[in-house]
Design an enzyme around this catalytic site. Sequence first.
Site, mmCIF file in Angstrom:
data_model
loop_
_atom_site.group_PDB
_atom_site.id
_atom_site.type_symbol
_atom_site.label_atom_id
_atom_site.label_comp_id
_atom_site.label_asym_id
_atom_site.label_seq_id
_atom_site.Cartn_x
_atom_site.Cartn_y
_atom_site.Cartn_z
ATOM 1 N N HIS A 57 42.507 51.221 47.481
ATOM 2 C CA HIS A 57 42.054 50.800 48.642
ATOM 3 C C HIS A 57 43.203 50.349 49.695
ATOM 4 O O HIS A 57 42.730 50.005 50.882
ATOM 5 C CB HIS A 57 41.079 49.365 48.505
ATOM 6 C CG HIS A 57 41.961 48.361 47.910
ATOM 7 N ND1 HIS A 57 42.441 48.405 46.840
ATOM 8 C CD2 HIS A 57 42.538 47.310 48.534
ATOM 9 C CE1 HIS A 57 43.237 47.103 46.691
ATOM 10 N NE2 HIS A 57 43.171 46.685 47.591
ATOM 11 N N HIS A 72 44.724 49.380 54.909
ATOM 12 C CA HIS A 72 43.768 48.796 54.065
ATOM 13 C C HIS A 72 42.450 49.279 54.234
ATOM 14 O O HIS A 72 41.877 49.144 55.516
ATOM 15 C CB HIS A 72 43.834 47.300 54.330
ATOM 16 C CG HIS A 72 43.275 46.579 53.236
ATOM 17 N ND1 HIS A 72 41.956 46.366 52.739
ATOM 18 C CD2 HIS A 72 43.889 45.792 52.287
ATOM 19 C CE1 HIS A 72 41.745 45.767 51.888
ATOM 20 N NE2 HIS A 72 42.799 45.382 51.386
#
Length: 149
Positions: A57, A72
């Site tokens: 992620h 992110h």
Amino acid sequence: MTTVTSPLAGAAVGLSAVPDPVFSGSMVGPGTAVDPLREPTEAVSPVDGIIVSLHPHAFVVVDADGRGVLTHLGIDTVQLNGEGFELLVAKGDSVERGQTLVRWNPAEVEEAGKSPISPVIALEASADALAAVLEEGPVETSTTLFRWK
């Protein structure tokens, strides 16, 4: 000067639109955020450099000047335990701006109850070190998000 381009196609929304106080409050660092298109997509490197941190992620690429850029992919997506993310590089790899690093589907992230808004952060930078920060409008993976003086 380091030019940071968008790792995703979508819309620049700025850190204030990120539904997480750690990012919206610039606690991790200054930058902006991208609300990605809701379709299977690829996250690309925002700078030329070396992958120093890599999770399904999130990733950090450090350029030749030692400047680290964190991307992110979504908010609270660590809770998905990598589900729906495909890593295409490894920690320590040299990468070029625009090179595909991760495949994912922002629509699936949203269906899982998480925000797909993706912060792009200049690590260990002061807010006044960034110029021309893009906080609204459509972006492609070649669009400049900010310049790091």
